[in-house]
Design a protein around this motif. Structure first.
Motif, PDB file in Angstrom:
ATOM      1  N   MET A  96       1.464 -24.498 -61.423  1.00 12.01           N
ATOM      2  CA  MET A  96       1.880 -23.931 -60.145  1.00 12.01           C
ATOM      3  C   MET A  96       2.282 -22.465 -60.282  1.00 12.01           C
ATOM      4  O   MET A  96       2.673 -22.010 -61.353  1.00 12.01           O
ATOM      5  N   LYS A  97       2.187 -21.743 -59.168  1.00 12.02           N
ATOM      6  CA  LYS A  97       2.812 -20.436 -59.078  1.00 12.02           C
ATOM      7  C   LYS A  97       4.257 -20.610 -58.628  1.00 12.02           C
ATOM      8  O   LYS A  97       4.619 -21.639 -58.064  1.00 12.02           O
ATOM      9  N   VAL A  98       5.064 -19.588 -58.852  1.00 11.29           N
ATOM     10  CA  VAL A  98       6.484 -19.675 -58.518  1.00 11.29           C
ATOM     11  C   VAL A  98       6.677 -19.958 -57.029  1.00 11.29           C
ATOM     12  O   VAL A  98       7.451 -20.842 -56.649  1.00 11.29           O
ATOM     13  N   ASN A  99       5.968 -19.209 -56.173  1.00 13.08           N
ATOM     14  CA  ASN A  99       6.151 -19.425 -54.738  1.00 13.08           C
ATOM     15  C   ASN A  99       5.652 -20.790 -54.286  1.00 13.08           C
ATOM     16  O   ASN A  99       6.193 -21.387 -53.348  1.00 13.08           O
ATOM     17  N   GLN A 100       4.638 -21.338 -54.977  1.00 14.64           N
ATOM     18  CA  GLN A 100       4.179 -22.688 -54.667  1.00 14.64           C
ATOM     19  C   GLN A 100       5.257 -23.719 -55.008  1.00 14.64           C
ATOM     20  O   GLN A 100       5.486 -24.672 -54.262  1.00 14.64           O
ATOM     21  N   LEU A 101       5.923 -23.510 -56.142  1.00 19.42           N
ATOM     22  CA  LEU A 101       6.980 -24.428 -56.549  1.00 19.42           C
ATOM     23  C   LEU A 101       8.132 -24.398 -55.562  1.00 19.42           C
ATOM     24  O   LEU A 101       8.705 -25.441 -55.219  1.00 19.42           O
ATOM     25  N   LEU A 102       8.478 -23.213 -55.081  1.00 24.60           N
ATOM     26  CA  LEU A 102       9.565 -23.107 -54.109  1.00 24.60           C
ATOM     27  C   LEU A 102       9.212 -23.846 -52.812  1.00 24.60           C
ATOM     28  O   LEU A 102      10.041 -24.575 -52.256  1.00 24.60           O
TER      29      LEU A 102
END
Length: 289
Positions: A96-102
């Motif tokens: 995942m990308k960071v913003n996807q995880l958020l």
């Protein structure tokens, strides 16, 4: 202050072991209120991980545990809504990308505040469009902490959270952690081998050895209960009869770690020193169980 974690006579014995032999935990009691930071100390195999898994509801145990008034195995989903856990092992999805995880966390965790997570990450070097697998270990720990402190977590368990991190990342981690901790009624449990690193954070300590509690105390009581005295070597035989917790030879003298009431029996003391938690930890780990 409200009691957030309470454990009464908690024991754990894995299958295949004879009763009373090789118990991972034996009759552990603890009570943790809002505002307390408990240092959970012990060498590998002492029972730290077993106690943590019991608090997380990850396995059965004997005795009674209440986390926010709930039993962690039978009510695990409710407990985990307000209890978080960070270890030295990365459990974040690398793909995942960071913003996807958020965004994913916001979708599955009812109390997650994504705007707060953004504000926390703005204070780091973590880019929102970065893939998690490209982050350094220190950044992954910072990201995990950002997720935790952006939820309604009341109890946070840290298991060697800064293992392998450099001093800069360690300092940043604990600074963000303390800002979050003091912003509400929360309790912390920190399991670590880095005793000196966490000593200043702790209000209480529980030291385990072979599944048993060998020391359980408020940090404020330790300096009243234990002392290091330096004496001439001529006093060695007398002090040995007091069964000191440890000794360290110097040039013509010896430093002894004693209980305070034992030190009061000595007449010829050259110097008295305050006891550090690391000194006490090492002495208790080397001594008899």
């Amino acid at each position: 202050m409200s009691v957030l974690v309470k454990a009464t006579q908690v024991s754990k014995q894995y299958s295949g072991q004879a009763k009373g032999q090789g118990e991972a935990l034996k009759n552990i009691n603890l009570e943790l209120k809002a505002g307390q930071v408990l240092g959970l100390l012990g060498h590998n195999g002492a029972g730290k991980s077993t106690l943590i898994k019991s608090l997380l509801g990850a396995h059965d145990y004997q005795g009674d545990i209440q986390v926010l008034g709930m039993e962690p195995v039978s009510e695990r989903a409710k407990v985990m809504a307000h209890l978080s856990y960070i270890s030295d092992v990365n459990v974040l999805p690398d793909w995942m990308k960071v913003n996807q995880l958020l965004r994913y966390t916001a979708g599955v965790h009812p109390s997650f505040d994504i705007e707060k997570a953004y504000r926390v990450l703005e204070k780091t070097n973590i880019k929102l469009n970065s893939k998690i697998k490209s982050l350094s270990k220190g950044m992954k720990v910072q990201l995990h902490l950002a997720l935790v402190i952006s939820t309604d977590t009341k109890v946070l368990i840290l298991d060697e959270p800064t293992l392998g991190l450099d001093l800069v990342y360690r300092d940043t981690f604990y600074r963000h952690l303390l800002e979050w901790f003091h912003d509400g009624e929360r309790a912390l449990i920190i399991a670590s081998h880095e005793v000196a690193e966490i000593e200043h954070l702790l209000t209480d300590v529980l030291i385990l050895k072979q599944g048993k509690a060998v020391l359980q105390s408020a940090m404020s009581d330790i300096e009243n209960e234990f002392v290091i005295v330096e004496t001439n070597d001529s006093e060695a035989e007398k002090i040995q009869h007091l069964n000191p917790l440890s000794s360290e030879k110097a040039l013509g003298s010896t430093r002894w770690l004693l209980r305070a009431e034992q030190a009061q029996q000595l007449d010829d003391v050259e110097r008295i020193y305050n006891v550090k938690l690391a000194d006490l930890f090492l002495a208790l780990q080397k001594g008899a169980a």
